[in-house]
Scaffold this active site. Structure first.
Site, PDB file in Angstrom:
ATOM      1  CE  LYS A 120       3.623   3.878   6.854  1.00  0.00           C
ATOM      2  NZ  LYS A 120       4.679   3.042   6.254  1.00  0.00           N
ATOM      3  CE  LYS A 203       0.758  10.628  -0.884  1.00  0.00           C
ATOM      4  NZ  LYS A 203       2.165  10.381  -0.474  1.00  0.00           N
ATOM      5  CE  LYS A 206       1.983   1.719  -3.143  1.00  0.00           C
ATOM      6  NZ  LYS A 206       3.261   1.338  -2.531  1.00  0.00           N
TER       7      LYS A 206
END
Length: 342
Positions: A120, A203, A206
């Site tokens: 992240k 994958k 969102k």
């Protein structure tokens, strides 16, 4: 006995962050459908981890709305609030209370090895991240250990967090006395990973690069069908499962198998000699048939936010009945002075 609920059933716990307006097809196949089966056999606790949602910059009104939308989709996707405990994380203050103990038990090196923090902060760098983002695996450990679960249904990308919870439970028990059950990760063998329709090597997420690669639970029938019919396929025309050489077709077969309950082998035999277009059309119909009722039920729940909030309040009260004694025991073991009765 810790981790055992009504009727002697083993307890499990899981949740998904309210980080988007809608859950997506990967969430539905990889989590929700497995959760609905889980609640048949286990004393199931499902929560919306909104406290994790403030570890990054956010809009308070959007977070509040997304929390409700996520809860509505849990219920619409099959979570039975009479059978399972459904609640919002911030409604149960014991999560924050236990999180501080877990943070104090975690080594800096141990926390630094958590791969999701690295992922992240890859673009912006760790200096731009808040301490909460670094420490959220300890909050996640508290989320788990509060309910003394036997297992935690997670995707394989979350297994590291369950391992941390296990390590912290063992560490606390060793230092302060037996208190926490050491949980096991439950990783579904089938349907655990659904890939992006436009980039079938990544994958479904969102944060997809293209919105066309992501099928949302709240999409219209027309949007769902269009996205599936526009899915990237592979060279050649043969419909077969080969993750390495035919990732696009393999992804479509995986989705179809999960939605229909038919094995991939059955589907390959059924589409022998047919074209990719045939597979897409039939898959689009199947996904629309599966997700349409979920979307409609979720929107119906969102039309009455007061009733939805009341359901979540009941779930939080039930969750606290389990969580509060665990925090009380942990506070006593660690040496906190109990408050005097006035």
């Amino acid at each position: 006995m810790p981790g055992v609920g009504a009727g002697g059933r083993e307890r499990v716990l899981s949740g998904m962050q309210p980080s988007a307006d809608s859950l997506h097809l990967g969430n539905y196949i990889g989590a929700l459908t497995n959760w609905t089966r889980t609640q048949e056999k286990y004393d199931a606790y499902f929560f919306i981890p909104d406290m994790h949602g403030i570890t990054v910059a956010h809009d308070p009104a959007v977070l509040r709305e997304r929390t409700r939308r996520t809860a509505a989709q849990y219920i619409a996707g099959g979570i039975d609030v009479e059978r399972s405990t459904l609640f919002v994380q911030s409604h149960v203050p014991e999560h924050a209370q236990l999180s501080w103990i877990m943070t104090c038990l975690t080594g800096m090196g141990e926390a630094s090895r958590m791969t999701q923090f690295k992922d992240k902060t890859q673009k912006s760098g760790s200096d731009a991240a808040g301490v909460g983002l670094f420490a959220y695996p300890m909050l996640m450990a508290a989320d788990i250990l509060l309910y003394q679960p036997h297992g935690v249904p997670v995707g394989d990308d979350q297994k590291q967090h369950v391992e941390l919870a296990r390590n912290l439970a063992q560490r606390f028990n060793h230092r302060f006395g037996e208190t926490f059950r050491v949980p096991e990760p439950f990783i579904p063998e089938n349907g655990a990973r659904i890939y992006d329709l436009q980039n079938p090597t990544a994958k479904m997420s969102k944060s997809a690069e293209s919105p066309n690669g992501l099928v949302n639970l709240l999409d219209t029938d027309r949007q769902i069908a269009k996205k599936i019919r526009s899915a990237v396929t592979d060279d050649g025309t043969e419909i077969r499962f080969d993750r390495e050489h035919k990732p696009g077709v393999s992804n479509l077969l995986s989705i179809y198998s999960a939605i229909s309950g038919r094995s991939i082998e059955q589907l390959v035999a059924e589409f022998e000699g047919r074209m990719y277009g045939h597979l897409k059309v039939e898959l689009a119909d199947a996904v629309v048939a599966a997700l349409g009722p979920v979307r409609d039920r979720a929107l119906e729940l969102l039309d009455d936010p007061a009733e939805l909030d009341a359901l979540l309040a009941c779930g939080a009260a039930k969750a606290r009945q389990t969580a509060h004694p665990v925090v009380t025991a942990a506070y006593e073991k660690i040496g906190f002075l109990p408050p005097a009765q006035v």
